[in-house]
Scaffold this motif. Structure first.
Motif, PDB file in Angstrom:
ATOM      1  N   GLY A  81     -61.501 -15.343-110.993  1.00 58.24           N
ATOM      2  CA  GLY A  81     -62.209 -15.894-113.054  1.00 58.24           C
ATOM      3  C   GLY A  81     -60.545 -16.662-113.053  1.00 58.24           C
ATOM      4  N   TRP A  82     -60.919 -17.105-114.422  1.00 63.25           N
ATOM      5  CA  TRP A  82     -59.401 -16.948-114.745  1.00 63.25           C
ATOM      6  C   TRP A  82     -58.320 -15.953-114.893  1.00 63.25           C
ATOM      7  N   THR A  83     -57.448 -16.800-114.219  1.00 60.33           N
ATOM      8  CA  THR A  83     -55.927 -15.550-114.209  1.00 60.33           C
ATOM      9  C   THR A  83     -55.195 -16.550-114.850  1.00 60.33           C
ATOM     10  N   LYS A  84     -54.540 -15.302-116.162  1.00 56.33           N
ATOM     11  CA  LYS A  84     -53.394 -15.649-116.784  1.00 56.33           C
ATOM     12  C   LYS A  84     -52.456 -15.859-115.632  1.00 56.33           C
ATOM     13  N   VAL A  85     -51.497 -16.645-116.527  1.00 57.56           N
ATOM     14  CA  VAL A  85     -49.735 -16.817-116.292  1.00 57.56           C
ATOM     15  C   VAL A  85     -48.966 -17.020-116.949  1.00 57.56           C
ATOM     16  N   LEU A  86     -47.954 -15.860-116.352  1.00 53.86           N
ATOM     17  CA  LEU A  86     -47.065 -15.094-117.520  1.00 53.86           C
ATOM     18  C   LEU A  86     -46.023 -14.641-116.699  1.00 53.86           C
ATOM     19  N   PRO A  87     -44.633 -15.850-116.573  1.00 57.63           N
ATOM     20  CA  PRO A  87     -44.010 -14.936-115.290  1.00 57.63           C
ATOM     21  C   PRO A  87     -43.101 -13.083-116.253  1.00 57.63           C
ATOM     22  N   ARG A  88     -42.800 -12.369-115.542  1.00 56.91           N
ATOM     23  CA  ARG A  88     -42.796 -11.483-116.093  1.00 56.91           C
ATOM     24  C   ARG A  88     -40.643 -11.257-116.141  1.00 56.91           C
ATOM     25  N   THR A  89     -40.329 -11.996-115.215  1.00 54.57           N
ATOM     26  CA  THR A  89     -39.009 -12.163-114.779  1.00 54.57           C
ATOM     27  C   THR A  89     -38.076 -13.098-115.670  1.00 54.57           C
ATOM     28  N   ARG A  90     -36.989 -13.317-115.538  1.00 55.01           N
ATOM     29  CA  ARG A  90     -36.556 -14.593-116.047  1.00 55.01           C
ATOM     30  C   ARG A  90     -35.495 -14.438-115.698  1.00 55.01           C
ATOM     31  N   VAL A  91     -35.049 -15.757-114.286  1.00 59.88           N
ATOM     32  CA  VAL A  91     -33.290 -15.629-113.831  1.00 59.88           C
ATOM     33  C   VAL A  91     -32.590 -16.429-114.793  1.00 59.88           C
ATOM     34  N   PRO A  92     -31.626 -16.875-115.404  1.00 63.11           N
ATOM     35  CA  PRO A  92     -31.123 -17.904-116.004  1.00 63.11           C
ATOM     36  C   PRO A  92     -30.352 -18.530-114.793  1.00 63.11           C
ATOM     37  N   ILE A  93     -30.191 -19.569-114.578  1.00 62.70           N
ATOM     38  CA  ILE A  93     -29.212 -20.455-113.722  1.00 62.70           C
ATOM     39  C   ILE A  93     -29.265 -22.222-114.430  1.00 62.70           C
ATOM     40  N   ARG A  94     -27.339 -21.965-115.009  1.00 63.29           N
ATOM     41  CA  ARG A  94     -26.750 -23.434-114.850  1.00 63.29           C
ATOM     42  C   ARG A  94     -27.067 -24.481-114.681  1.00 63.29           C
ATOM     43  N   VAL A  95     -27.981 -25.476-115.219  1.00 64.12           N
ATOM     44  CA  VAL A  95     -27.623 -26.886-114.898  1.00 64.12           C
ATOM     45  C   VAL A  95     -26.724 -27.895-116.153  1.00 64.12           C
ATOM     46  N   GLU A  96     -25.517 -28.116-115.332  1.00 70.15           N
ATOM     47  CA  GLU A  96     -24.772 -28.738-116.805  1.00 70.15           C
ATOM     48  C   GLU A  96     -24.456 -27.926-117.329  1.00 70.15           C
ATOM     49  N   GLU A  97     -24.504 -28.174-118.583  1.00 67.23           N
ATOM     50  CA  GLU A  97     -23.867 -27.712-119.966  1.00 67.23           C
ATOM     51  C   GLU A  97     -24.951 -26.928-120.374  1.00 67.23           C
ATOM     52  N   ALA A  98     -26.182 -26.812-119.844  1.00 60.33           N
ATOM     53  CA  ALA A  98     -27.410 -26.140-120.143  1.00 60.33           C
ATOM     54  C   ALA A  98     -27.959 -24.699-119.444  1.00 60.33           C
ATOM     55  N   ILE A  99     -28.559 -23.941-119.679  1.00 58.41           N
ATOM     56  CA  ILE A  99     -29.314 -22.936-119.109  1.00 58.41           C
ATOM     57  C   ILE A  99     -30.627 -22.749-119.232  1.00 58.41           C
ATOM     58  N   VAL A 100     -31.193 -22.679-117.996  1.00 64.27           N
ATOM     59  CA  VAL A 100     -32.948 -22.746-118.040  1.00 64.27           C
ATOM     60  C   VAL A 100     -33.465 -21.335-117.157  1.00 64.27           C
ATOM     61  N   TYR A 101     -34.562 -21.124-117.301  1.00 68.89           N
ATOM     62  CA  TYR A 101     -34.559 -20.018-117.274  1.00 68.89           C
ATOM     63  C   TYR A 101     -36.214 -20.311-115.219  1.00 68.89           C
ATOM     64  N   VAL A 102     -35.507 -19.479-114.551  1.00 73.27           N
ATOM     65  CA  VAL A 102     -37.238 -19.623-114.064  1.00 73.27           C
ATOM     66  C   VAL A 102     -37.808 -17.812-113.392  1.00 73.27           C
ATOM     67  N   PRO A 103     -38.469 -17.624-112.638  1.00 76.46           N
ATOM     68  CA  PRO A 103     -38.780 -16.202-112.051  1.00 76.46           C
ATOM     69  C   PRO A 103     -37.795 -16.478-111.352  1.00 76.46           C
ATOM     70  N   ARG A 104     -37.550 -14.769-111.029  1.00 78.75           N
ATOM     71  CA  ARG A 104     -37.443 -14.818-109.762  1.00 78.75           C
ATOM     72  C   ARG A 104     -37.774 -14.727-108.273  1.00 78.75           C
ATOM     73  N   ARG A 105     -36.842 -15.719-107.875  1.00 78.88           N
ATOM     74  CA  ARG A 105     -37.178 -16.000-106.266  1.00 78.88           C
ATOM     75  C   ARG A 105     -39.199 -15.023-105.976  1.00 78.88           C
ATOM     76  N   ASP A 106     -38.924 -13.994-105.551  1.00 79.75           N
ATOM     77  CA  ASP A 106     -40.573 -13.417-105.455  1.00 79.75           C
ATOM     78  C   ASP A 106     -41.442 -13.425-106.331  1.00 79.75           C
ATOM     79  N   GLU A 107     -41.122 -13.340-108.183  1.00 82.86           N
ATOM     80  CA  GLU A 107     -42.414 -13.645-108.655  1.00 82.86           C
ATOM     81  C   GLU A 107     -42.598 -15.012-108.411  1.00 82.86           C
ATOM     82  N   LEU A 108     -41.824 -15.723-108.249  1.00 85.13           N
ATOM     83  CA  LEU A 108     -41.646 -17.245-107.995  1.00 85.13           C
ATOM     84  C   LEU A 108     -42.950 -17.127-106.553  1.00 85.13           C
TER      85      LEU A 108
END
Length: 136
Positions: A86-113
């Motif tokens: 059925g429909w499965t909610k997608v909501l990451p549990r981890t948050r990895v900060p990555i600098r992109v120019e002058e900003a920080i963006v967040y991605v799930p950890r590699r294994d979670e991604l």
């Protein structure tokens, strides 16, 4: 995104690229956030949320496309993927900060991604898993 009140993430191909996988094609940037933040960001960008579901595989409570940047930014909240159970909610549990120019963006950890991409199950997502895990 600086005004976001809740956690948010870049997911899918853009997240794979942000983890340093160079051999990846990024057609758009998928941003997953809370419903409240998504509605606020879309309003600030003057982007109307989509009225209907765009895919039989994915659905979101809120979805909008910001087309002004060179890469389209898809903002989604309440994101679900269709699975055998059925429909499965997608909501990451981890948050990895990555600098992109002058900003920080967040991605799930590699294994979670990788786990998320496997859940999506499309051939392009499985190729992203292969590329992502080959560099682990």
């Amino acid at each position: 995104m600086r005004d976001a009140r809740d956690p948010w993430w870049v997911i899918s191909s853009a997240a794979v690229a942000l983890h340093g996988v160079a051999a990846i094609t990024v057609a758009d940037v998928d941003v997953l956030m809370s419903v409240e933040d998504a509605l606020r960001v879309l309003a600030q960008l003057r982007v109307a949320p989509a009225k209907a579901a765009a895919s039989p595989v994915f659905r979101s409570a809120v979805f909008g496309q910001w087309t002004a940047p060179p890469l389209v930014v898809e903002i989604m909240a309440g994101f679900h993927v269709a699975t055998a159970s059925g429909w499965t909610k997608v909501l990451p549990r981890t948050r990895v900060p990555i600098r992109v120019e002058e900003a920080i963006v967040y991605v799930p950890r590699r294994d979670e991604l990788a786990e998320m991409l496997r859940l999506f199950g499309r051939p392009k997502d499985l190729e992203r898993v292969r590329l992502l895990t080959a560099q682990s």
